[in-house]
Scaffold this active site. Sequence first.
Site, mmCIF file in Angstrom:
data_model
loop_
_atom_site.group_PDB
_atom_site.id
_atom_site.type_symbol
_atom_site.label_atom_id
_atom_site.label_comp_id
_atom_site.label_asym_id
_atom_site.label_seq_id
_atom_site.Cartn_x
_atom_site.Cartn_y
_atom_site.Cartn_z
ATOM 1 N N LYS A 14 0.950 -1.388 -0.074
ATOM 2 C CA LYS A 14 -0.050 0.069 -0.164
ATOM 3 C C LYS A 14 0.693 1.319 0.080
ATOM 4 O O LYS A 14 0.481 2.296 -0.790
ATOM 5 C CB LYS A 14 -1.081 0.061 1.288
ATOM 6 C CG LYS A 14 -2.089 -1.042 1.369
ATOM 7 C CD LYS A 14 -2.833 -1.162 2.237
ATOM 8 C CE LYS A 14 -2.086 -1.036 3.754
ATOM 9 N NZ LYS A 14 -1.562 -2.480 4.131
ATOM 10 N N ARG A 89 -10.347 0.965 8.387
ATOM 11 C CA ARG A 89 -9.785 -0.268 8.382
ATOM 12 C C ARG A 89 -11.150 -0.921 9.075
ATOM 13 O O ARG A 89 -10.910 -2.093 9.614
ATOM 14 C CB ARG A 89 -8.705 -0.212 9.478
ATOM 15 C CG ARG A 89 -7.401 -0.628 8.574
ATOM 16 C CD ARG A 89 -6.377 -0.553 9.880
ATOM 17 N NE ARG A 89 -5.142 -1.022 9.775
ATOM 18 C CZ ARG A 89 -3.908 -0.583 9.113
ATOM 19 N NH1 ARG A 89 -3.959 0.518 8.589
ATOM 20 N NH2 ARG A 89 -3.039 -1.352 8.986
ATOM 21 N N ARG A 128 11.891 -6.769 5.695
ATOM 22 C CA ARG A 128 11.924 -5.127 6.038
ATOM 23 C C ARG A 128 12.323 -5.117 7.541
ATOM 24 O O ARG A 128 13.046 -4.310 7.807
ATOM 25 C CB ARG A 128 10.379 -4.513 5.872
ATOM 26 C CG ARG A 128 10.459 -3.138 6.047
ATOM 27 C CD ARG A 128 9.173 -2.344 5.820
ATOM 28 N NE ARG A 128 8.030 -2.853 6.848
ATOM 29 C CZ ARG A 128 6.908 -2.641 6.551
ATOM 30 N NH1 ARG A 128 6.539 -1.886 5.581
ATOM 31 N NH2 ARG A 128 6.007 -3.189 7.444
ATOM 32 N N ARG A 134 11.117 -1.852 11.912
ATOM 33 C CA ARG A 134 9.844 -1.430 12.489
ATOM 34 C C ARG A 134 9.252 -2.462 13.805
ATOM 35 O O ARG A 134 9.288 -3.691 13.172
ATOM 36 C CB ARG A 134 8.673 -1.342 11.270
ATOM 37 C CG ARG A 134 7.967 -0.205 11.338
ATOM 38 C CD ARG A 134 7.198 -0.084 10.051
ATOM 39 N NE ARG A 134 5.798 -0.597 10.272
ATOM 40 C CZ ARG A 134 4.658 -0.733 9.381
ATOM 41 N NH1 ARG A 134 4.879 0.113 8.160
ATOM 42 N NH2 ARG A 134 3.451 -1.394 9.687
ATOM 43 N N ARG A 145 -1.300 -8.998 12.956
ATOM 44 C CA ARG A 145 -2.037 -7.983 11.983
ATOM 45 C C ARG A 145 -2.614 -8.790 10.874
ATOM 46 O O ARG A 145 -3.702 -8.168 10.560
ATOM 47 C CB ARG A 145 -0.530 -7.242 11.663
ATOM 48 C CG ARG A 145 0.137 -6.230 12.379
ATOM 49 C CD ARG A 145 1.264 -5.958 12.011
ATOM 50 N NE ARG A 145 1.548 -5.262 10.787
ATOM 51 C CZ ARG A 145 2.873 -5.100 10.112
ATOM 52 N NH1 ARG A 145 3.944 -5.732 10.869
ATOM 53 N NH2 ARG A 145 2.740 -4.557 9.288
#
Length: 191
Positions: A14, A89, A128, A134, A145
Site C-alpha cells: 500500500k 480499517r 523489512r 519497524r 496483524r
Amino acid sequence: MFNIIIFGPPGSGKGTQSARIAEKFNVKHISTGDILRAEVKQKSELGRQAQTLMEKGELVPDDLLIKILHSSIEKNKDAAGFIFDGFPRTIVQAEALDDLMKELEETIDVVVSLDVPDNEVVDRLLKRAEIEGRKDDNKETIRNRLNVYKEQTAPLLAYYMKQGKLESINGVGSIDKIFEDVVSTLEKYLS
Ligand code: AP5
Ligand code: MG
C-alpha cells in the site's frame, strides 16, 4: 477531486504504490500508519495511546483515527484529491469517511485492493524487519496483524463492492508491473 483508497493486508505494498500514485495523479498521500508512527516518535498523547496497540498489531480506536482523518483533510483543503492508505480499517471508519466526503460534496471514486497471499507478505515484512526495524515487523505481531486484517478490515471489501467501487489487482510481481496495472485501473475513473 480524485479520491482513492488503497486497500490490502499488511505488507501488500500500500505504502509503496501510494507514493507513486500520489506523484502520478497529483493527490495527497494520507497514511494513517505513518501519521501514528510520527506521533509515537514525538511522544505525544496520541502516540502514547497508540504505541502499545501498534506494537501488538491491534487497531487503534476508531474515534482517534477519525480525528486524525479530519485534521489531515483540514490541513490539505487545497489538494486535488487524496490517496487514503491504511484508512478505513473498520466499517465505522468507512462510514465516517463517507460522511466526511459528503460534507465536502465529494466522493470516494475508487478502492484499489492489492491481492497478496499470506506467505508472501510474511516474507516481505520479515525482510523489512532486517532493514528498517519497524517494531511491528516480527513473526508474532505479523501473524496478529494478518488476523486483525481478516477479521476487522477484510469485511470492507464487501462494503465497497456493494458501492461498485472495488478494483482488485494482483499485488505479486515487480513493483513497476503492479504500478502499471494500478495506473491503467485508475485512469478508467478519471473524469
Ligand atoms: P500500517 O502502517 O498501515 O501498516 P500495515 O497495514 O500493516 O501495512 P504496512 O505499512 O506494513 O505495509 P504496506 O501495505 O504499506 O506495504 P509496503 O509498501 O510498506 O499500520 C500500522 C499499525 O497502525 C496498525 O497495525 C494499527 O495498529 C495502526 N493503524 C494504522 N491505521 C489504522 C486505522 N485506520 N485504524 C486503526 N489502527 C490503525 O511494503 C511492505 C514491504 O514489502 C516493504 O519493505 C516494501 O519495500 C516491500 N514491497 C512492496 N512491494 C513489493 C513487491 N511488489 N514485491 C516485493 N516486495 C515489495
Ligand atoms: Mg504502509
